[in-house]
Design a protein around this motif. Structure first.
Motif, mmCIF file in Angstrom:
data_model
loop_
_atom_site.group_PDB
_atom_site.id
_atom_site.type_symbol
_atom_site.label_atom_id
_atom_site.label_comp_id
_atom_site.label_asym_id
_atom_site.label_seq_id
_atom_site.Cartn_x
_atom_site.Cartn_y
_atom_site.Cartn_z
ATOM 1 N N ALA A 16 -5.380 -2.516 3.592
ATOM 2 C CA ALA A 16 -4.133 -2.018 3.019
ATOM 3 C C ALA A 16 -2.975 -2.709 3.716
ATOM 4 N N CYS B 55 0.788 -1.230 0.000
ATOM 5 C CA CYS B 55 0.000 0.000 0.000
ATOM 6 C C CYS B 55 0.822 1.284 0.000
ATOM 7 N N ALA C 85 -5.673 2.876 -1.467
ATOM 8 C CA ALA C 85 -6.727 2.531 -0.516
ATOM 9 C C ALA C 85 -7.646 3.717 -0.279
#
Length: 276
Positions: free
Chosen positions: A167, A148, A154
């Motif tokens: 994430a 992430c 996200a």
């Protein structure tokens, strides 16, 4: 833990080869520039002898220079504050730091404090993923953002209507940064988790997976992504060059992921697949 930044000056055709070689010895983030590229890894993974051996093999194929430096947490903060400029993607998504004013006329405004994490939208792969997210239905979906970084994908997923977002990243400071950025953007459905693909063992299926990592990790872990994706659901990949698309597609086919389309930006790729 600090980062190592390896700066490489090389012609394009040689740079592409070196990126593939460096990925094999632990470098997992690459940024192109006019003179070649920069490669990043953590200080504990960095092996200067392995880098020197790679470079020695290619010295006769073109002009090649390289150097490395340690980027501490403090220096990284100073670097991005000095260089980070607001960005607008597809005329719809703005990516900015808190000290920049919100631009007019955009649908989605993402505020990012990168710290020691990568993913401000300025790198081609992040920009490609954000743009491609706009064309994928997120409404009411359960989404996985694998690798992430800053949490930017996200955050975009929640803004596009995801009901739940996980994430995941392997670096502690990255997960901390993603949490802070989620809070900065008033996100409510994002969970940030430390770890790799092994942390997904007991997870329920996802309706959409976002995986912007690198070629080697994608190839190694794709079977697990495919396991967590029901038939008919999409997965977006990025973090690799256009010449690696055939390898990604071949492995995807082995995992019952059907190629749909891809976009490119300065030789980087983001590709969409659907689980059969």
């Amino acid at each position: 833990m600090d980062f190592i930044e390896l700066t490489v000056q090389a012609p394009r055709e040689l740079a592409d080869i070196l990126v593939a070689e460096l990925a094999e010895v632990g470098f997992d983030t690459f940024e192109d520039n006019d003179e070649g590229f920069c490669a990043y890894t953590t200080e504990d993974v960095f092996n200067p002898d392995a880098v020197a051996e790679i470079m020695a093999r290619y010295l006769g194929l073109g002009e090649l220079n390289y150097s490395h430096r340690v980027i501490t947490r403090q220096n990284w903060n100073a670097e991005w504050e000095k260089n980070f400029q607001p960005l607008v993607i597809a005329d719809k998504v703005s990516v900015r730091a808190p000290f920049h004013p919100k631009p007019e006329g955009v649908e989605y405004d993402i505020v990012i404090m990168p710290r020691m994490s990568f993913g401000t939208g300025h790198h081609e792969t992040t920009a490609l993923m954000l743009e491609n997210q706009l064309g994928v239905d997120h409404q009411g979906k359960r989404v996985l953002d694998m690798g992430c970084g800053t949490g930017i994908l996200a955050i975009m997923a929640e803004m596009l209507g995801a009901r739940e977002v996980l994430a995941v990243d392997v670096e502690p400071w990255t997960v901390e940064n993603a949490r802070d950025n989620a809070a900065e953007n008033s996100c409510r459905v994002i969970e940030c988790r430390l770890g790799g693909v092994e942390t997904l063992a007991d997870e329920a299926p996802f309706d959409l997976i976002l995986a912007n990592i690198n070629r080697n990790v994608l190839l190694e872990d794709m079977h697990e992504y495919a396991r967590l994706l029901p038939a008919g659901c999409p997965i977006l990949f990025s973090g690799f060059y256009e010449e690696d698309l055939d390898k990604i597609t071949a492995e995807a086919q082995r995992q019952n992921l059907e190629y749909q389309r891809h976009t490119t930006l300065r030789s980087w790729v983001s590709a969409l697949f659907i689980k059969k």
